[in-house]
Design a protein around this motif. Structure first.
Motif: not given
Length: 313
Positions: A181-200
């Motif tokens: 699955f390939k998404f837009s760059d903006a969506f990939d960045q939002s997913i990465e930020a969400k994962q970082v927030a969940q880890q924190q």
């Protein structure tokens, strides 16, 4: 009349006959060779007579045919892989590019129907368009994040829908894999930020649990110490206190050199001299009484002498 002698150099068979013989032999060989055809392993064969298919299914091997009249076409019935890229939108309107690989095969018994109705290019005519349409349909049912988290479920729905679609053409779906699955760059960045927030958040939660556990341990330790002090307090009796006082006084006497400090900043430590024994205190009392008697006698004598002087003329 002159006698004509036969020409001994003339060939026994005319050249024309030799040529025709060679042509006939060659044609015969060609006819014989074209009377056989081989169906390769993993395929089935179909007779084609003057452009018309015969519904007789030929198994792999050598088969007879009418030279220059019939031909045998071969249909691959092994598992074939079809890969395609599909662009679609998720339920939350995120652009998604999906790379799908489908393994399918042709039903041997229905090879004649497939070739007669669709033709040999059925992969481009039927398979690829069906894959793209079904992937777009299934992708639109899920938000973008669920497409990643529920990849197996999405692949299962695509497989079921594609199986029903290709069954109309006697094509069997063996397996399907969503490669990427390939998404837009903006969506990939939002997913990465969400994962970082969940880890924190998870780290903060673990830190809070650790602090709570440490606090509980301290409370338990304090309760244990209080319980221990309570038990010790119950063991303290007046006799034990008096015994401890005596032990402290004895230790002070053992360390005292008999001299009072020349400079003091507070009260002189109290020493109970009575604890030294009644024998040491009795002579001191006797000497004190004798001193007091001598002083009294001196005062009496002095008083009498003063009175005698007063009475004298």
């Amino acid at each position: 009349m002159p006698v004509i002698e036969p020409n001994t150099n003339k060939p026994r068979f005319p050249l024309r006959i030799l040529i025709w013989t060679a042509v006939i032999v060659f044609a015969g060989l060609v006819m014989i060779l074209n009377a056989f055809a081989t169906v390769q392993y993993g395929n089935v064969g179909l007779y084609k007579t003057f452009g018309k298919l015969n519904d007789n299914i030929l198994a792999p091997g050598i088969h007879l045919k009418i030279p220059f009249v019939q031909s045998i076409i071969q249909v691959n019935v092994q598992v074939t892989k079809a890969e395609t890229d599909t662009s679609a939108s998720s339920k939350d309107l995120q652009p998604v590019s999906t790379h799908v690989a489908v393994n399918y095969s042709v039903d041997k018994a229905s090879a004649y129907k497939l070739m007669n109705d669709v033709g040999g290019s059925f992969d481009n005519v039927i398979v690829n368009p069906a894959i793209q349409e079904i992937v777009k349909e299934v992708t639109a049912r899920y938000p973008a994040e669920d497409l990643i988290a529920k990849r197996d479920i999405v692949a299962g729905e695509v497989r079921d829908a594609l199986t029903k679609r290709l069954a109309k053409y006697d094509l069997l779906v063996n397996d399907i894999n969503i490669v990427n699955f390939k998404f837009s760059d903006a969506f990939d960045q939002s997913i990465e930020a969400k994962q970082v927030a969940q880890q924190q958040a998870l780290k903060a939660e673990n830190d809070l649990k650790r602090v709570q556990i440490e606090a509980q341990q301290k409370v338990a330790q304090a309760q244990a110490e209080a319980e221990s002090l309570k038990l010790k307090k119950q063991e303290v009796t007046p006799e034990l206190i008096q015994l401890k006082q005596i032990e402290v006084q004895e230790m002070a006497v053992d360390k005292w050199d008999g001299k009072l400090p020349s400079v003091t900043g507070g009260a002189v430590p109290f020493i109970d001299v009575n604890s030294f024994g009644s024998t040491a205190s009795q002579p001191a009392a006797t000497e004190s009484a004798a001193g007091e008697d001598a002083a009294a006698s001196g005062d009496t004598a002095a008083s009498g002498s003063a009175a005698a002087d007063k009475d004298a003329p």
